[in-house]
Design a protein around this motif. Sequence first.
Motif: not given
Length: 292
Positions: A153-163, A166-171
């Motif tokens: 959920y956090l990765s999808g949320f950050l991907a929508g914010r164009d960050v 942070l998405t890479t860190v979550a993965v």
Amino acid sequence: MGSPSGPPFDPDDPDRERRDRDTEPIPRVRPDDIPGPGPGPGFADGPPFSDDAGYGDGPFGGQARSGRAWVRDPEADYQPPQISEEELAGLRVDASGMPLGPRRVLPLEDEPSSLVARYLFPTERYRGEWKRHWIHLTTPILVGIGATFVLGYLSGFLAGRDVGALTTVAVLLWFAVMGWVAWKVADWWYDRFILTNKRVMVVNGIVTRKVAMMPLARVTDMKYEQSPTGRALNYGTFVLESAGQDQALREIKNLPNPNELYLRVVEEMYEPQAVEARLGKEADEAKADDGA
């Protein structure tokens, strides 16, 4: 006209009727005329009589004026104990002295796995090995499932914010958690409880191997504990007490089939000849099957 042994007969005597009633002979009572629990109308099939007992000892409390009192024969009420076929099966033995009834201990494994064989010396006899119950993996599995949902959920949320960073860190964090879960599963797979005719052992570890053992001769007390969940899922914790102060092996958690394992260890400690006889019989049966 009077009686030879009594007073002269007087028809006007007021006590004559009373005296005649009191001097009437007592009628004899036959056993067949007395009701009882027998199959017929009388008591002929009931308990036996005895001439040695006095009046009032029978079931009629002395009201039956018979010259024989009621005495119950103890042997007449004796019934042999009823034993079912299942109970008799546990008492029957074969020519070698082994029970013919249902087996309480499952058959032993023939050969140890390659993981365990390296820790056995040639003169001891292998009796079995067990992995811990799958409940041992509850924490890693729950952590893996929770991390998948949260980090997904956090990765999808950050991907929508164009960050992207942070998405890479979550993965990467999710991969780290799943790697830890995989490590725990592998550690569970290589964790074994081992029983031989001389000792019990616990072998675990992937990179650093740990081998703990206790000779059966030094085991002074053994018990297993089952929580309500353990009884429902069939696992328990074994506690071994030894004569020594320092014990390398005392508590083994989450072992499957604790009752089966308990019987095996106790039988090996107190009836090793029975184990050898059973193994010999199973080997002979296997050879006979192969020959057939």
